[in-house]
Write a protein that holds these residues in place. Structure first.
Motif, PDB file in Angstrom:
ATOM      1  N   LEU A 107      57.354 -17.733  58.551  1.00 27.99           N
ATOM      2  CA  LEU A 107      56.879 -16.603  59.347  1.00 27.99           C
ATOM      3  C   LEU A 107      57.984 -16.077  60.250  1.00 27.99           C
ATOM      4  N   MET A 108      58.725 -16.980  60.854  1.00 26.30           N
ATOM      5  CA  MET A 108      59.748 -16.575  61.814  1.00 26.30           C
ATOM      6  C   MET A 108      61.016 -16.053  61.148  1.00 26.30           C
ATOM      7  N   PHE A 109      61.383 -16.631  60.007  1.00 26.44           N
ATOM      8  CA  PHE A 109      62.708 -16.327  59.466  1.00 26.44           C
ATOM      9  C   PHE A 109      62.690 -15.499  58.187  1.00 26.44           C
ATOM     10  N   ARG A 110      61.547 -15.403  57.513  1.00 28.45           N
ATOM     11  CA  ARG A 110      61.492 -14.579  56.312  1.00 28.45           C
ATOM     12  C   ARG A 110      60.901 -13.207  56.588  1.00 28.45           C
ATOM     13  N   THR A 111      60.201 -13.073  57.723  1.00 29.81           N
ATOM     14  CA  THR A 111      59.634 -11.781  58.072  1.00 29.81           C
ATOM     15  C   THR A 111      60.736 -10.848  58.560  1.00 29.81           C
ATOM     16  N   ARG A 112      60.658  -9.588  58.162  1.00 27.97           N
ATOM     17  CA  ARG A 112      61.671  -8.609  58.556  1.00 27.97           C
ATOM     18  C   ARG A 112      61.421  -8.157  59.990  1.00 27.97           C
ATOM     19  N   MET A 113      62.220  -8.682  60.907  1.00 30.08           N
ATOM     20  CA  MET A 113      62.102  -8.299  62.309  1.00 30.08           C
ATOM     21  C   MET A 113      63.413  -8.583  63.020  1.00 30.08           C
ATOM     22  N   THR A 114      63.595  -7.960  64.178  1.00 29.73           N
ATOM     23  CA  THR A 114      64.811  -8.171  64.958  1.00 29.73           C
ATOM     24  C   THR A 114      64.731  -9.500  65.694  1.00 29.73           C
ATOM     25  N   MET A 115      65.871  -9.931  66.247  1.00 29.41           N
ATOM     26  CA  MET A 115      65.881 -11.163  67.023  1.00 29.41           C
ATOM     27  C   MET A 115      64.967 -11.043  68.238  1.00 29.41           C
ATOM     28  N   MET A 116      64.934  -9.857  68.867  1.00 29.69           N
ATOM     29  CA  MET A 116      64.046  -9.657  70.006  1.00 29.69           C
ATOM     30  C   MET A 116      62.583  -9.812  69.586  1.00 29.69           C
ATOM     31  N   ASP A 117      62.258  -9.316  68.391  1.00 34.69           N
ATOM     32  CA  ASP A 117      60.895  -9.465  67.880  1.00 34.69           C
ATOM     33  C   ASP A 117      60.570 -10.937  67.630  1.00 34.69           C
ATOM     34  N   ARG A 118      61.524 -11.672  67.073  1.00 35.07           N
ATOM     35  CA  ARG A 118      61.294 -13.091  66.794  1.00 35.07           C
ATOM     36  C   ARG A 118      61.060 -13.867  68.092  1.00 35.07           C
ATOM     37  N   ILE A 119      61.861 -13.562  69.095  1.00 36.16           N
ATOM     38  CA  ILE A 119      61.702 -14.247  70.380  1.00 36.16           C
ATOM     39  C   ILE A 119      60.341 -13.912  70.989  1.00 36.16           C
ATOM     40  N   GLY A 120      59.975 -12.639  70.949  1.00 35.69           N
ATOM     41  CA  GLY A 120      58.682 -12.231  71.503  1.00 35.69           C
ATOM     42  C   GLY A 120      57.520 -12.894  70.798  1.00 35.69           C
TER      43      GLY A 120
END
Length: 452
Positions: A107-120
């Motif tokens: 969920l955290m690393f395969r989903t297309r999102m920015t680092m800020m999105d991952r942290i949030g």
């Protein structure tokens, strides 16, 4: 109601409403007392509605049937087949990709999102997961955690989170589970609903129970009650009258009055407050503290052939689309290698998204949902049936911070008038509605000196 030309009659117990609470109350009463059920519409089941086609079904109202208690007892008593979600999971469709949420790393690393999105998203997830274990414990510390969650809006989960995508996901979760936005509800109900889905998916109520859809049970209970149910019976007032009650209602277009020794009122909060004119102020306050979620639902039967990648999901969260979730009603049927052709999907929009859709034309809503569903599951191009639309302006009860403290008032009878509904228990659900109806019926029988 004018007294001229009123048809008068009498019974022992009158039940107002033929949703899950009313049907359960009436079937509990029926073996030991004379009972009449007054239902304002032309169908029973309340927010339970299922449409069927071949081997498949779509729940257009309540999706979930919990795995313990009164509801499951009724299913087993009537020998209704039950499915299972064991091994099924929820997926997240985000920025064009679909990821299984049962694997946090994926969920955290395969989903297309920015680092800020991952942290949030990590911050929000950590807050939910840290609170969820304390929602069922009775320890003093757990009680303090719950009290704090009851005093805060669910939007506190986003404090300090700079990711708009994380905020969109949180709003989507709130809408799909409760039909409201996190700025409306206390955090406790949100964390309970979402936390279980994230921490232990097998505890999530199985929307494929019973086989054939949720309406299978309400249909059986309706058949059990037979002529005791009066449809299109619109209740105007329920009044205490000495050691009994008087109910004035319209039987179709004909005024009628029903006298009974006891009444069980199972209607939603706002209707209950309106039809009991002498309701004490503390009860009115408690009813006014209840708010209801909103949903727009479009169901599609499908005609795909062979195994599909979504067979392993019972739901797909889609926070960026016109709906926030797709529920796969065929998930419990996907066992072994014998995969029957076709399927059944229901797309849900709740909360603010539902508010924006409720008054649009049918064809506009169905078109939006169809187009967005094909972005999630493009394999279904030319394989979707006609969209089946339902608008729900009042579904799941929820409470703003601090408002739930008045709830215990509604568990006490008003003399000869008893209350029942899913708002009476801690986490509103179809199972809670059934449990509430059964408990009220048992209390009525005890007051009459009867036992079932």
């Amino acid at each position: 109601m004018a007294t001229q030309n009123i048809r008068e009659e009498a019974t022992e117990v009158v039940v107002i409403g033929a949703g899950m609470a009313g049907l359960t109350a009436a079937t509990t009463l029926a073996p030991a007392a004379e009972v009449v059920v007054l239902e304002s519409t032309d169908r029973t089941g309340g927010r339970v509605e299922t449409v069927r086609q071949g081997d498949y079904w779509i729940n257009l109202g309540t999706q979930f049937t919990e795995g313990t208690g009164t509801l499951i007892d009724a299913l087993e008593r009537h020998n209704i087949e039950m499915g299972s979600l064991a091994g099924k999971s929820i997926a997240l469709h985000l920025n064009g990709s679909t990821v299984d949420t049962s694997n946090p790393l994926a969920l955290m690393f395969r989903t297309r999102m920015t680092m800020m999105d991952r942290i949030g998203l990590a911050i929000v997830g950590a807050r939910i997961l840290s609170a969820a274990p304390f929602l069922e414990s009775q320890s003093r510390f757990a009680q303090r955690v719950r009290a704090r969650l009851e005093s805060r809006l669910a939007s506190y989960l986003l404090n300090g989170v700079r990711s708009e995508l994380a905020a969109t996901i949180v709003r989507s979760w709130s809408a799909q589970w409760m039909g409201c936005d996190p700025e409306e509800t206390a955090a406790a109900q949100f964390v309970y609903s979402v936390g279980i889905a994230l921490t232990d998916p097998e505890k999530v109520p199985n929307f494929s129970l019973p086989s054939g859809g949720n309406q299978t049970l309400t249909d059986v209970l309706t058949e059990d009650l037979g002529a005791r149910i009066r449809r299109n019976a619109v209740v105007h007032t329920v009044r205490r009258d000495g050691d009994g009650v008087v109910v004035d209602y319209l039987d179709g277009d004909r005024p009628a009055r029903l006298r009974a020794r006891r009444a069980i009122v199972t209607t939603p909060a706002d209707i209950t407050e309106r039809i009991i004119p002498d309701l004490p102020q503390q009860y009115r306050n408690a009813f006014n503290d209840i708010t209801y979620g909103r949903y727009v639902v479009v169901g599609f039967f499908t005609d795909e052939v062979g195994p599909q990648r979504w067979d392993k999901y019972f739901g797909i969260s889609a926070p960026q689309l016109s709906f926030q979730a797709v529920f796969n009603h065929a998930a419990a049927l996907r066992t072994g290698d014998d995969r029957k052709p076709g399927g059944a999907l229901a797309c849900f929009a709740g909360g603010g998204k539902a508010d924006a859709l409720l008054d649009l034309p049918d064809e506009e809503i169905v078109s939006r949902f169809r187009n967005d569903l094909l972005t999630v599951l493009p394999e279904l191009e030319d394989k979707l049936g006609e969209g089946i639309l339902r608008r729900h302006r009042r579904v799941v009860p929820f409470w703003a911070p601090g408002r739930r403290k008045t709830l215990p008032t509604l568990r006490d009878p008003l003399g000869t008038i008893y209350l029942a509904g899913d708002y009476q228990l801690d986490v509103p659900s179809l199972a809670d509605a059934a449990t509430s109806g059964e408990r009220s019926a048992q209390a009525v029988l005890a007051s009459l000196g009867r036992s079932r």
